[in-house]
Design a protein around this motif. Structure first.
Motif, PDB file in Angstrom:
ATOM      1  N   GLU A 907       0.832  -1.209   0.000  1.00 38.11           N
ATOM      2  CA  GLU A 907       0.000   0.000   0.000  1.00 38.11           C
ATOM      3  C   GLU A 907       0.865   1.257   0.000  1.00 38.11           C
ATOM      4  OE1 GLU A 907      -4.233  -0.945   2.076  1.00 38.11           O
ATOM      5  OE2 GLU A 907      -2.548  -0.686   3.462  1.00 38.11           O
ATOM      6  N   VAL A 908       1.959   1.241   0.779  1.00 37.92           N
ATOM      7  CA  VAL A 908       2.856   2.402   0.811  1.00 37.92           C
ATOM      8  C   VAL A 908       3.481   2.618  -0.564  1.00 37.92           C
ATOM      9  CG1 VAL A 908       4.941   3.359   1.825  1.00 37.92           C
ATOM     10  CG2 VAL A 908       3.336   2.121   3.272  1.00 37.92           C
ATOM     11  N   ASP A 909       3.963   1.545  -1.184  1.00 38.88           N
ATOM     12  CA  ASP A 909       4.558   1.675  -2.524  1.00 38.88           C
ATOM     13  C   ASP A 909       3.543   2.214  -3.520  1.00 38.88           C
ATOM     14  OD1 ASP A 909       7.054   0.787  -1.772  1.00 38.88           O
ATOM     15  OD2 ASP A 909       6.660  -1.308  -2.287  1.00 38.88           O
ATOM     16  N   LEU A 910       2.312   1.771  -3.419  1.00 38.11           N
ATOM     17  CA  LEU A 910       1.279   2.255  -4.332  1.00 38.11           C
ATOM     18  C   LEU A 910       1.049   3.751  -4.130  1.00 38.11           C
ATOM     19  CD1 LEU A 910      -0.579   1.044  -6.505  1.00 38.11           C
ATOM     20  CD2 LEU A 910      -2.341   0.826  -4.744  1.00 38.11           C
ATOM     21  N   ALA A 911       1.008   4.171  -2.871  1.00 34.20           N
ATOM     22  CA  ALA A 911       0.822   5.593  -2.584  1.00 34.20           C
ATOM     23  C   ALA A 911       2.020   6.420  -3.033  1.00 34.20           C
ATOM     24  CB  ALA A 911       0.582   5.787  -1.085  1.00 34.20           C
ATOM     25  N   ALA A 912       3.208   5.788  -3.041  1.00 36.35           N
ATOM     26  CA  ALA A 912       4.423   6.497  -3.437  1.00 36.35           C
ATOM     27  C   ALA A 912       4.633   6.511  -4.946  1.00 36.35           C
ATOM     28  CB  ALA A 912       5.632   5.861  -2.757  1.00 36.35           C
ATOM     29  N   GLY A 913       3.688   5.956  -5.701  1.00 39.47           N
ATOM     30  CA  GLY A 913       3.836   5.919  -7.150  1.00 39.47           C
ATOM     31  C   GLY A 913       4.804   4.866  -7.625  1.00 39.47           C
ATOM     32  N   LEU A 914       4.930   3.773  -6.879  1.00 42.94           N
ATOM     33  CA  LEU A 914       5.820   2.677  -7.245  1.00 42.94           C
ATOM     34  C   LEU A 914       4.985   1.413  -7.455  1.00 42.94           C
ATOM     35  CD1 LEU A 914       8.557   3.386  -4.541  1.00 42.94           C
ATOM     36  CD2 LEU A 914       8.668   3.989  -6.972  1.00 42.94           C
ATOM     37  N   PRO A 915       4.177   1.377  -8.501  1.00 39.99           N
ATOM     38  CA  PRO A 915       3.234   0.267  -8.654  1.00 39.99           C
ATOM     39  C   PRO A 915       3.903  -1.081  -8.885  1.00 39.99           C
ATOM     40  CG  PRO A 915       3.244   1.644 -10.619  1.00 39.99           C
ATOM     41  CD  PRO A 915       4.041   2.381  -9.585  1.00 39.99           C
ATOM     42  N   ALA A 916       5.048  -1.104  -9.560  1.00 41.64           N
ATOM     43  CA  ALA A 916       5.715  -2.388  -9.796  1.00 41.64           C
ATOM     44  C   ALA A 916       6.151  -3.009  -8.476  1.00 41.64           C
ATOM     45  CB  ALA A 916       6.909  -2.203 -10.721  1.00 41.64           C
ATOM     46  N   GLN A 917       6.732  -2.188  -7.600  1.00 45.73           N
ATOM     47  CA  GLN A 917       7.123  -2.690  -6.279  1.00 45.73           C
ATOM     48  C   GLN A 917       5.891  -3.091  -5.472  1.00 45.73           C
ATOM     49  OE1 GLN A 917       9.854  -0.179  -4.108  1.00 45.73           O
ATOM     50  NE2 GLN A 917      10.957   0.407  -5.958  1.00 45.73           N
ATOM     51  N   ALA A 918       4.830  -2.318  -5.611  1.00 47.30           N
ATOM     52  CA  ALA A 918       3.597  -2.646  -4.891  1.00 47.30           C
ATOM     53  C   ALA A 918       3.044  -3.990  -5.334  1.00 47.30           C
ATOM     54  CB  ALA A 918       2.562  -1.546  -5.103  1.00 47.30           C
ATOM     55  N   ALA A 919       3.064  -4.235  -6.638  1.00 43.75           N
ATOM     56  CA  ALA A 919       2.558  -5.508  -7.145  1.00 43.75           C
ATOM     57  C   ALA A 919       3.394  -6.678  -6.628  1.00 43.75           C
ATOM     58  CB  ALA A 919       2.552  -5.507  -8.670  1.00 43.75           C
ATOM     59  N   THR A 920       4.704  -6.500  -6.604  1.00 44.42           N
ATOM     60  CA  THR A 920       5.582  -7.564  -6.099  1.00 44.42           C
ATOM     61  C   THR A 920       5.269  -7.874  -4.645  1.00 44.42           C
ATOM     62  OG1 THR A 920       7.344  -6.928  -7.628  1.00 44.42           O
ATOM     63  CG2 THR A 920       7.975  -8.220  -5.700  1.00 44.42           C
ATOM     64  N   LYS A 921       5.135  -6.849  -3.823  1.00 45.48           N
ATOM     65  CA  LYS A 921       4.873  -7.075  -2.390  1.00 45.48           C
ATOM     66  C   LYS A 921       3.478  -7.661  -2.176  1.00 45.48           C
ATOM     67  CE  LYS A 921       8.062  -3.702  -0.376  1.00 45.48           C
ATOM     68  NZ  LYS A 921       8.666  -3.137  -1.578  1.00 45.48           N
ATOM     69  N   ALA A 922       2.506  -7.236  -2.963  1.00 46.12           N
ATOM     70  CA  ALA A 922       1.161  -7.805  -2.819  1.00 46.12           C
ATOM     71  C   ALA A 922       1.176  -9.294  -3.168  1.00 46.12           C
ATOM     72  CB  ALA A 922       0.171  -7.050  -3.705  1.00 46.12           C
ATOM     73  N   GLU A 923       1.909  -9.668  -4.202  1.00 46.11           N
ATOM     74  CA  GLU A 923       2.027 -11.084  -4.548  1.00 46.11           C
ATOM     75  C   GLU A 923       2.717 -11.851  -3.418  1.00 46.11           C
ATOM     76  OE1 GLU A 923       0.847 -12.926  -6.726  1.00 46.11           O
ATOM     77  OE2 GLU A 923       0.308 -11.752  -8.485  1.00 46.11           O
ATOM     78  N   GLN A 924       3.755 -11.259  -2.840  1.00 47.78           N
ATOM     79  CA  GLN A 924       4.434 -11.913  -1.722  1.00 47.78           C
ATOM     80  C   GLN A 924       3.485 -12.086  -0.545  1.00 47.78           C
ATOM     81  OE1 GLN A 924       7.717  -9.242  -1.125  1.00 47.78           O
ATOM     82  NE2 GLN A 924       8.957 -10.137  -2.760  1.00 47.78           N
ATOM     83  N   ALA A 925       2.648 -11.089  -0.297  1.00 46.80           N
ATOM     84  CA  ALA A 925       1.683 -11.181   0.800  1.00 46.80           C
ATOM     85  C   ALA A 925       0.692 -12.319   0.554  1.00 46.80           C
ATOM     86  CB  ALA A 925       0.951  -9.859   0.969  1.00 46.80           C
TER      87      ALA A 925
END
Length: 990
Positions: A907-925
């Motif tokens: 969620e933090v990465d998504l808010a920071a405009g880092l969607p690729a990192q956000a997608a990776t962390k969401a998949e890990q979750a």
């Protein structure tokens, strides 16, 4: 943007490094910054231009580079007038650093002479070549390991900060090679069953290289094998749209064919195609127990079973089932035959004791999970249901030659899911019952030994070569009387012979007389069980009084095994004394040593020990006291673990008193190790508790082991134990015990995401606590109700509950509880839009936790603070708090909170405009939360994953995630339905 439509860059095969690097030898790196070391010392490589010369020479791999070639490499078509002089100056400086024997001048140019192993690039090339050989030979495990080593040699961007056109070209080449290696390694990941783990990495890579179709293809396969077929198809749709928009082309044929296979739900896609062998597991199991050195007789059975197993190499899958009464030697025979047959099964051997004669037989689902892990399947890739696990198990075994020894089976229904499905594998089954309903099985009925075999076994164990052959030979008739008294059962013979071997003053005649006298006690037993119970009676009757007492009482405990410390508590003995007794019982084969300091009964022996306890104890009080001491030990020790994790918590003051002390631990990690090691035995002790005092202590033991519910590994067992104690307390009309049991059950159901059930339990717990004045549930029930209200978007109600909890915690002097409620109230304020007070409340909770030294609960506080900081726009601070929390959750084995902290970082990465990192962390979750946390939490993660995917140009896959989240929320009746509907608004029907 790149599209891999051209030929692959291939690295030529190189010989493996053969010259070892000495401690003071030179080493170089180009797969990152260009650097040089002499031993451990980092050498100065000078200016960027000087490093460019070093890189150019290193990349020539010992070949000479002429001055003209170097000038072109540095400046291209526009060199300066003093280019040659400049090259000579840089070369002179490098020669002073590296030595004249390393940087040499020849033929009007320069070269670096060094061992292949001294340069990271050539080492990487050699390892990559070895990986190709291993893969071609079918050894995917080794290939995967080698490629991971290659990729581990990179340290950021190759030739970092090195100027010049040559460096630019080489940087591009090396990056392409790195991507190809990554694709190969991911392909191998899929082949060995690590598809769930691969999804997160592939999601990030497709975001970084959106037109690289091979990565899209691998992502589709990974999603499909993870049960996410709709997302896999959405990846194809996204790829097709992107290629048309960017390049005006269609996807390559391989990608289109893969889409069609997914649409057809092609079963072959679940495993590698066109491979000579299936993906070998990272581990080759070798689980067979050791065979006994004095195995005797049974030659006809050994030959018959061995021949049958050997046919597994041909066109059939061999299944042999050995049946016989307890103690007849089924396991010994099966293990001996399995060891002799190992050469026919080079891919490994699996073993499990199915506990078929016990009260709690092994569940096929649990056994399959253990087998899949042994075969190299990651936890996150193991499905939840029995049918899915059985299917994956058969797929994993397909094409391999593995022997499965299924020992002590209950019936055919238990073992059917455990059987391999293809030729090359074989199953060897032992059971007390004949497997007449096991289709295709080769049935073997194992009877007692012949008198000659029995006498031979007896002689071997006694050790004629050690004590003199006359010890047995001179008393042959007495020895025959002994083995006859044993019913010619191998287990009975082994026990009797072991006793004789340990007593040098006894003669065989003395032993024969003792056995003859004791067998008369067994005339009331059924014929089928006569020999088995006589076997145990032989060993039991020869025990010293203290050993016999230990044998009887230890058999009362329900757990799968028992530690020395727990056994000492149950027996009310000093650990040293208890150890001597237990080791003596091990020597008589009545008790097994499961591991150093841990002991267990064979299931039939446990039943016999309990029968002895009922028969021989003068009063049932002694049995009750033994189990009471065991419960005391577990409660006292678990309460100490709880106190280490939660300093200042009031459980120590409100729990039931114990008469027997427990263990103490120097640090929380040692305490956690004890808790998770003892989890199964501890929960079995809870379920076994009875009587008013026992129920209350058992409930408090559950309370003290709450971490087991949140770990994921023991969540289901914990919830089952909580239900048992709730029902027992209710039937006993013990309102205090029921109230506390309901709070433990609330905690388990919160972890599972079943909020409606959790709310009912917490409401009743609060009413009972008020009625009896119990401060523990009086504090924790409103705290839990506040959390539930938060999850169900009843914020005003949740605020009232949590303020009540804070008041109650303060009245009880429970500062950690107060901190918990403050952090939960922070989340309520955050949901109501009060970010300033949310940050302040979370910080108050953290301050209390830090003051008391709470590591794990302090992580929960930082989790709450991270949420508040995210919503207030302080993203860097939020990331720091959540990373701190995540490290503690991982260290504490809290899978639920590890997954949730990873999700919040997305969620933090998504808010920071880092969607690729956000997608990776969401998949890990998603991978971490598999099987724990419940559907509501999964819906939350899917929603964020969809947003991230949409932002990286994968809208089709995003919509699949949102639709799945919408289905979850609609099923649960959650308030998040409307938010997800808005995300899907362009595609939903009006």
């Amino acid at each position: 943007m790149d599209r891999d439509s051209g030929p692959r860059v291939r690295v030529p095969e190189q010989r493996a490094p053969s010259i070892p690097v000495t401690p003071d030898a030179l080493r170089f790196t180009v797969l990152g910054p260009v650097r040089a070391w002499r031993g451990p010392e980092l050498l100065s490589s000078g200016s960027p231009q000087q490093r460019a010369l070093l890189a150019a020479l290193l990349l020539r791999e010992g070949r000479t580079a002429t001055a003209g070639e170097l000038i072109d490499a540095f400046w291209g078509e526009d060199p300066p007038s003093q280019a040659l002089a400049t090259i000579r100056t840089y070369a002179s400086r490098l020669r002073k650093i590296l030595g004249q024997d390393t940087l040499v001048s020849e033929s009007g140019g320069y070269a670096i002479r060094t061992d292949r192993a001294a340069l990271d690039l050539t080492l990487a090339q050699d390892l990559a070549a070895e990986a190709e050989k291993a893969r071609a030979a079918g050894d995917r495990c080794q290939a995967r390991t080698l490629i991971n080593k290659v990729l581990g040699l990179w340290d950021g961007e190759a030739l970092a900060s090195v100027p010049g056109p040559y460096a630019d070209n080489q940087r591009t080449r090396l990056e392409e090679w790195r991507l190809q290696l990554t694709e190969t390694r991911l392909d191998l990941d899929l082949e060995v069953g690590c598809h769930a783990e691969a999804v997160s990495e592939l999601t990030a890579l497709t975001a970084a290289h959106p037109l690289r179709e091979r990565l899209r293809e691998l992502l589709m396969v990974a999603l499909y094998r993870s049960g996410r077929q709709a997302e896999a198809l959405a990846v194809y749709a996204d790829t097709r749209r992107l290629l048309a928009e960017e390049l005006g082309v269609d996807p390559r044929p391989e990608l289109a064919q893969l889409q069609q296979r997914i649409l057809r739900a092609d079963e072959e896609l679940a495993r590698p195609a066109d491979e000579p062998t299936p993906a070998p597991a990272p581990l080759r199991p070798a689980q067979l127990p050791a065979t006994v050195p004095d195995f005797t007789g049974r030659s006809a059975f050994v030959s018959e079973l061995g021949s049958r197993l050997a046919t597994a190499e041909g066109s059939v899958m061999a299944v042999s089932a050995v049946a016989g009464i307890g103690g007849v030697g089924k396991t010994t025979l099966a293990v001996h035959v399995a060891h002799q047959a190992r050469r026919h099964f080079p891919d490994g051997q699996l073993y499990v004791d199915l506990q078929g004669a016990g009260a709690r037989v092994a569940e096929p689902e649990t056994v399959l999970g253990s087998f899949l892990r042994a075969l190299g399947t990651a936890d996150s890739a193991i499905p939840d249901t029995l049918d899915e696990r059985a299917a994956l198990y058969r797929s994993t075994l397909d094409g391999r030659r593995i022997l499965i020894l299924l020992d002590n089976a209950h019936d055919a229904a238990q073992i059917r899911p455990l059987l391999p499905g293809t030729p090359g594998c074989a199953a060897l089954v032992t059971s007390r019952v004949r497997m007449v309903d096991l289709a295709g099985a080769h049935l073997v009925d194992l009877d007692v030994m012949s008198p000659e075999e029995a006498l031979q076994l007896f002689t071997r164990i006694v050790g004629a070569e050690r004590v003199g052959a006359e010890r047995v030979g001179a008393e042959r008739e007495a020895a025959l009387d002994v083995v006859a008294a044993c019913g010619f059962l191998p287990l009975a013979i082994r026990i009797a012979a072991s006793r004789l071997a340990a007593r040098r003053t006894w003669t065989v005649s003395v032993l024969a007389a003792k056995l003859a006298d004791e067998r008369r006690r067994l005339d009331e037993l059924q014929a089928g069980d006569l020999a088995v119970k006589a076997t145990f009676e032989l060993g039991y009757g020869q025990l010293e009084p203290a050993q016999a007492r230990a044998f009887r009482l230890l058999g009362l405990a329900d757990g799968p095994d028992i530690s020395l410390a727990a056994a000492a508590a149950l027996l009310n003995l000093h650990p040293h004394v208890a150890e001597d007794l237990l080791e003596a019982l091990v020597d008589t084969s009545l008790v097994e040593s499961a591991a150093p300091g841990r002991y267990r009964y064979h299931d039939l022996v446990r039943l016999y020990a309990r029968a002895c306890a009922e028969r021989d104890e003068q009063s049932p009080v002694e049995r009750e006291l033994a189990l009471s001491r065991l419960l005391d030990f577990y409660l006292a020790t678990a309460a100490g673990v709880y106190a280490l994790e939660r300093p200042g918590d009031r459980l120590a003051d409100h729990r039931e008193p114990t008469q027997y002390s427990g263990l103490t631990f120097a640090d929380r990690h040692t305490a956690q190790d004890w808790l998770y090691t003892e989890a199964n035995s501890l929960l079995a002790c809870v379920r076994q508790a009875s009587g008013a005092g026992g129920v209350r202590r058992a409930v408090d033991l559950l309370w003290a082991t709450k971490d087991l519910a949140e770990s994921g590994a023991n969540s289901k067992q914990y919830e089952a134990a909580a239900i048992t104690m709730r029902d027992l307390a209710r039937s006993s009309d013990d309102a205090r015990a029921e109230g506390r049991a309901l709070i433990t059950l609330t905690n388990a159901r919160l972890v599972a995401g079943r909020f409606d059930q959790a709310e009912r339990d917490a409401q009743r717990a609060m009413r009972l606590a008020r009625a009896v004045g119990d401060p523990l549930p009086s504090c924790w029930a409103p705290n839990d109700l506040g959390i539930i209200a938060l999850y169900q978007n009843r914020h005003a109600e949740g605020e009232a509950y949590l303020e009540q909890a804070i008041t109650n915690f303060r009245a009880d002097g429970n500062r950690p509880g107060e901190a918990s409620a403050l952090c939960n109230l922070s989340r309520i304020h955050l949901a109501m839009g009060n970010t300033t007070s949310a940050v302040a409340l979370a910080q108050q909770g953290i301050d209390i936790y830090d003051e008391l030294g709470h590591a794990l609960r302090g992580a929960n506080g930082r989790y709450a603070l991270g949420l508040a900081l995210t919503q207030s726009g302080r993203l860097a601070d939020a990331t720091e708090q959540l990373h701190e929390a995540l490290a503690v959750f991982r260290d504490s084995r809290q899978r639920l909170w590890e997954g949730m902290a990873t999700f919040r970082l997305a969620e933090v990465d998504l808010a920071a405009g880092l969607p690729a990192q956000a997608a990776t962390k969401a998949e890990q979750a998603l991978a971490v939360l598999r099987g724990i946390g419940g559907e509501w939490r999964r819906g939350n993660v899917l929603t964020v994953l969809g947003q991230a995917l949409n932002d990286i140009g994968q809208p089709g896959r995003a919509q699949v995630c949102w639709r799945e989240a919408l289905d979850i929320y609609e099923t649960l009746g959650s308030a998040e339905v409307e938010a997800v509907r808005k995300l899907l608004a362009p595609t939903l029907p009006a």
